[in-house]
Design an enzyme around this catalytic site. Structure first.
Site, PDB file in Angstrom:
ATOM      1  N   ASN A 206      -4.914  -7.398  -3.855  1.00 52.43           N
ATOM      2  CA  ASN A 206      -5.114  -7.572  -5.294  1.00 52.43           C
ATOM      3  C   ASN A 206      -3.777  -7.277  -5.978  1.00 52.43           C
ATOM      4  O   ASN A 206      -2.800  -6.891  -5.324  1.00 52.43           O
ATOM      5  CB  ASN A 206      -6.270  -6.714  -5.829  1.00 52.43           C
ATOM      6  N   GLU A 209      -2.384  -3.702  -5.489  1.00 51.25           N
ATOM      7  CA  GLU A 209      -1.898  -3.499  -4.122  1.00 51.25           C
ATOM      8  C   GLU A 209      -0.577  -4.225  -3.894  1.00 51.25           C
ATOM      9  O   GLU A 209       0.309  -3.707  -3.199  1.00 51.25           O
ATOM     10  CB  GLU A 209      -2.947  -3.987  -3.117  1.00 51.25           C
ATOM     11  N   ASP A 277     -14.553  -7.308  -0.749  1.00 52.17           N
ATOM     12  CA  ASP A 277     -15.175  -7.556   0.559  1.00 52.17           C
ATOM     13  C   ASP A 277     -15.777  -8.957   0.603  1.00 52.17           C
ATOM     14  O   ASP A 277     -15.710  -9.652   1.619  1.00 52.17           O
ATOM     15  CB  ASP A 277     -16.288  -6.532   0.822  1.00 52.17           C
TER      16      ASP A 277
END
Length: 339
Positions: A206, A209, A277
């Site tokens: 993302n 990150e 996820d």
């Protein structure tokens, strides 16, 4: 020309896939209650328990998403030889997930995240976990399980939550083994091992990150700086394919120098837990079927948005995703080629 002629055909093809998911697993524990007063002992709410629930989390939630999409998940991880580890295996069996890739270690604690929720709001989270790397014998046992399961995999997901399952050494080894067999690998990274996934097929951070992993900073709306960071990442990881989730701004995908922005769809957001996820699960399935990257990003983006409408960590609803993809003409837009 892509081998799948329409959306129905593509979704049917998901049913024939086997996905190996390696990474940090955990239990998501929920205590649902009502809060109507403040404690006389401290300025905190008193929660009266209505319901308790334990769900599979971390890499195990990726397995549930893969299963919800119709494919077969194989989960490979290390948990504690403790009561929570026993609960984890029981939860897997209840969901018809194979436990053959799970290593139990007496030296580790099974990660569990306890959430206390009242009035639709999370009031507190209490984590029990170990973050240090695996011992040598734990790494060896993990690799044995990985090798055994690899023979059945169409695609591999590396699901890193910085809880110690991955090290620089086993990441390099696992990617090398996948590449030798021509099996695509998709990575959902975290901070510690961010730049260790050299040679992976698809890397999916993302925005937060991406900035932390590359140690760069820029305003979110500065697109040239963002695209420069992605180009830098492609070089460092020796991978052309990068998918970056941008939360309410949708997703960005780069395939070599070709880039595509896909906007988010308007949603009534209840909880963003587990959206990443879902995104990585759908991306992995599309990668196994060699769809176009923009289609993969678009379908993953839709799926991630759908799970945000639910409270807590829940897998994607395949039928709703199919209907939304159809309404948005996703396949016609991104998958058909001129002959």
């Amino acid at each position: 020309m892509n081998q799948h002629t329409n959306l129905e055909d593509l979704f049917s093809a998901f049913d024939r896939l086997t996905v190996l998911i390696v990474g940090d697993v955990m239990i998501d524990s929920y205590l649902w209650g009502k809060s109507t007063r403040i404690s006389p002992e401290a300025p905190v709410p008193i929660v009266n328990v209505v319901k308790r629930e334990k769900r599979l989390g971390g890499a195990a939630n990726v397995a549930l998403n893969v299963q919800a999409m119709g494919a077969t998940p194989l989960l490979c991880s290390v948990i504690g030889d403790d009561p929570d580890g026993g609960d984890f295996l029981r939860l897997m069996e209840e969901r018809n997930l194979s436990t053959e890739g799970i290593v139990q270690s007496p030296e580790r604690m099974t990660t569990i995240k306890h959430r206390i929720i009242a009035g639709g709001q999370q009031l507190l989270r209490v984590d029990a976990e170990i973050e240090h790397n695996l011992a040598d014998y734990e790494e060896r046992r993990l690799e044995e399980h990985y090798l055994k399961l690899l023979e059945r995999a169409d695609v591999i997901v590396f699901e890193d939550y910085d809880k110690g399952v991955f090290s620089e050494q086993n990441i390099a080894r696992f990617i090398e083994l996948a590449n030798e067999r021509g099996i695509p690998s998709v990575v959902d990274p975290k901070k510690k091992n961010f730049l260790s996934y050299k040679g992976c097929t698809l890397f999916k951070p993302n925005l937060k990150e991406l900035k932390e992993g590359l140690k760069v900073d820029f305003p979110d709306e500065n697109l040239p700086a963002f695209e420069e960071a992605v180009a830098q990442l492609q070089t460092k990881l020796a991978t052309g394919q990068v998918l970056v989730t941008l939360s309410e701004r949708g997703v960005f995908v780069a395939d070599g120098e070709k880039t595509t922005y896909i906007p988010a769809h308007r949603r009534a957001i209840s909880d963003v837990s587990g959206a990443g996820d879902t995104v990585i699960s759908i991306a992995a399935l599309c990668m196994a079927l060699k769809t176009s990257l923009p289609f993969m990003a678009g379908l993953s983006n839709l799926g991630g948005g759908l799970v945000c409408e639910q409270v807590g960590v829940v897998p994607v609803d395949r039928n709703r995703l199919f209907q939304e993809a159809k309404v948005n003409r996703l396949y016609e837009t991104h998958e058909h080629r001129t002959a």
